[in-house]
Design a protein around this motif. Sequence first.
Motif, short mmCIF file in Angstrom:
data_model
loop_
_atom_site.label_atom_id
_atom_site.label_comp_id
_atom_site.label_asym_id
_atom_site.label_seq_id
_atom_site.Cartn_x
_atom_site.Cartn_y
_atom_site.Cartn_z
N LEU A 102 11.51 37.73 -76.92
CA LEU A 102 10.21 37.22 -76.83
C LEU A 102 9.41 38.53 -76.24
N GLU A 103 7.92 38.26 -76.31
CA GLU A 103 7.07 39.33 -75.89
C GLU A 103 6.48 38.93 -74.47
N ARG A 104 6.43 37.64 -74.16
CA ARG A 104 5.85 37.20 -72.77
C ARG A 104 6.59 36.35 -72.02
N VAL A 105 6.85 36.10 -71.02
CA VAL A 105 7.59 35.05 -70.13
C VAL A 105 6.55 34.87 -69.05
N TRP A 106 5.96 33.65 -68.92
CA TRP A 106 4.87 33.30 -67.86
C TRP A 106 5.25 32.09 -66.99
N LEU A 107 4.61 31.88 -66.05
CA LEU A 107 4.66 30.81 -65.05
C LEU A 107 3.73 30.71 -64.21
N TYR A 108 3.50 29.29 -63.77
CA TYR A 108 2.52 29.07 -62.80
C TYR A 108 3.14 28.49 -61.50
N CYS A 109 2.33 28.83 -60.34
CA CYS A 109 3.15 28.29 -59.20
C CYS A 109 1.88 27.80 -58.22
N ASP A 110 2.09 26.79 -57.24
CA ASP A 110 1.14 26.73 -56.25
C ASP A 110 0.65 27.73 -55.57
N GLN A 111 -0.77 28.01 -55.46
CA GLN A 111 -1.16 29.12 -54.78
C GLN A 111 -0.63 29.35 -53.22
N GLU A 112 -0.26 28.30 -52.74
CA GLU A 112 0.11 28.47 -51.27
C GLU A 112 1.66 28.63 -51.22
N ASN A 113 2.22 28.67 -52.40
CA ASN A 113 3.74 28.98 -52.43
C ASN A 113 4.00 30.54 -52.43
N LYS A 114 3.85 31.07 -51.21
CA LYS A 114 3.78 32.72 -51.07
C LYS A 114 5.31 33.10 -51.17
N ARG A 115 6.40 32.30 -50.78
CA ARG A 115 7.65 32.59 -50.80
C ARG A 115 8.04 32.82 -52.40
N ALA A 116 7.64 32.00 -53.15
CA ALA A 116 7.98 31.84 -54.73
C ALA A 116 7.18 33.31 -55.22
N GLN A 117 6.06 33.45 -54.93
CA GLN A 117 5.34 34.73 -55.48
C GLN A 117 5.99 35.94 -55.32
N ARG A 118 6.36 35.89 -54.09
CA ARG A 118 7.14 37.43 -53.85
C ARG A 118 8.30 37.59 -54.50
N CYS A 119 9.01 36.41 -54.72
CA CYS A 119 10.28 36.45 -55.65
C CYS A 119 9.99 36.90 -56.86
N TYR A 120 8.63 36.24 -57.52
CA TYR A 120 8.35 36.67 -59.10
C TYR A 120 7.88 38.01 -59.29
N GLU A 121 7.16 38.51 -58.12
CA GLU A 121 6.84 40.00 -58.04
C GLU A 121 8.02 40.73 -58.01
N ASN A 122 8.95 40.51 -57.22
CA ASN A 122 10.11 41.07 -57.22
C ASN A 122 11.07 41.37 -58.33
N CYS A 123 10.60 40.28 -59.43
CA CYS A 123 11.28 40.25 -60.59
C CYS A 123 10.48 40.75 -61.73
N GLY A 124 9.24 41.12 -61.43
CA GLY A 124 8.52 42.24 -62.38
C GLY A 124 7.37 41.22 -62.79
N PHE A 125 7.09 40.25 -62.28
CA PHE A 125 6.02 39.34 -62.71
C PHE A 125 4.67 40.07 -62.05
N ARG A 126 3.58 39.81 -62.88
CA ARG A 126 2.28 40.20 -62.26
C ARG A 126 1.43 38.84 -62.38
N ARG A 127 0.54 38.82 -61.25
CA ARG A 127 -0.25 37.95 -61.24
C ARG A 127 -1.57 38.15 -62.23
N GLU A 128 -1.81 37.29 -62.70
CA GLU A 128 -2.82 37.42 -64.06
C GLU A 128 -4.18 36.22 -64.10
N GLY A 129 -3.95 35.51 -63.14
CA GLY A 129 -5.15 34.49 -63.02
C GLY A 129 -4.96 33.25 -62.18
#
Lengths: 178, 187
Positions: A118-145
């Motif tokens: 694949l070229e791109r893996v993406w996801l969305y999560c609740d803006q207030e779910n900061k714990r998840a966002q930290r985890c995704y960032e640790n995995c290499g995800f970048r916030r895009e919008g």
Amino acid sequence: MLSGSKVRLRAPERSDIPLFVKWFNDPEVTEFLLRSPPMGMEEEERWFESLRVSEGKVFCIETLDGKLIGNIGIIHIDWTNRKADIGIVIGEKERWSQGYGTEAITLLLGYMFDEMNLERVWLYCDQENKRAQRCYENCGFRREGVFRHNRFRAGTFTDDVVMSILREEWVSRRASSN
Amino acid sequence: MGFDGIRNPMLRGAKVGLRPLETPDIFSLLKWFNDQRVLEDLGAEHIYFCASLEEEKAMVDKMLQDGRSRYFIIMKLDGNKPIGVIGLTNIDLRNASSELRIIMGEVDEWGKGNGEDAVRILLRHAFDAMNLHRVWLRVAEYNERARRLYARCGFRDDGSLRDDHFHKASWRSARIMSILESEWRST
């Protein structure tokens, strides 16, 4: 089966359903998920039946000593555009914030980039779910919008954060971790 | 070049255009698949030397319903006339590969570069729109005209299928040829 140092990913079995029902009836677990209690056994059995014909793929997250702690899945696969979105739940609360989700996502990303090409893996999560966002960032995800008012939670519409990781980012992470 | 939209949904080249296969095309296919000159070098894919209207209808139904195939009718732009059928089949999206098949049904239109134009249009669609990595085909070894055409379009020889089919009283081999996206882009 995909194995790491803490968890492995395996296929869900019918005998796992009661545990899924337990997780999805716990408001703390479902707070930021797109499903909320109550969830019935038969409802969950119907979902399990639907997996066989679904375009995506669900995996169970199991600790190396065989304890089922959550699920992770590829939700939609778009082969032509070489992209897919994923979702994850750690249903066993005492396992939160210990790196299980991070490793499960990293294992799945390895499969999605190195095997599924694949070229791109993406996801969305609740803006207030900061714990998840930290985890995704640790995995290499970048916030895009932001997907504005993308979900209705606790009586009101809230925004979702959209995150993604591209193949080139995965490749350079893999190179620097070796 | 390109796509004309709803009113004339066609992938265009210099001489021919490709439009989606439709059920009324069974009448063209019926004529082509009953012409021995057309079937001659196809590599004995067809059990019989003729097909009835009902058989042709069943075949087109199958072609239209097969989610792993995409077939087009080759239209001669001058006169807007159907002259053949071309398609991608065995589409493997995960591995981004597909098999190309083509049949030039109107014998009077042979030798005019129509087939080559059709193959080039389909390759452009396969690589630029469908994001494929590899397009391959099977061709009868003795069909040298077709093999030269594929080579001109950039296909390379992958290898041989020995004694692939029985034709004209003996076993005949077929060749597998393929073109990769990077090769297509560099030509």
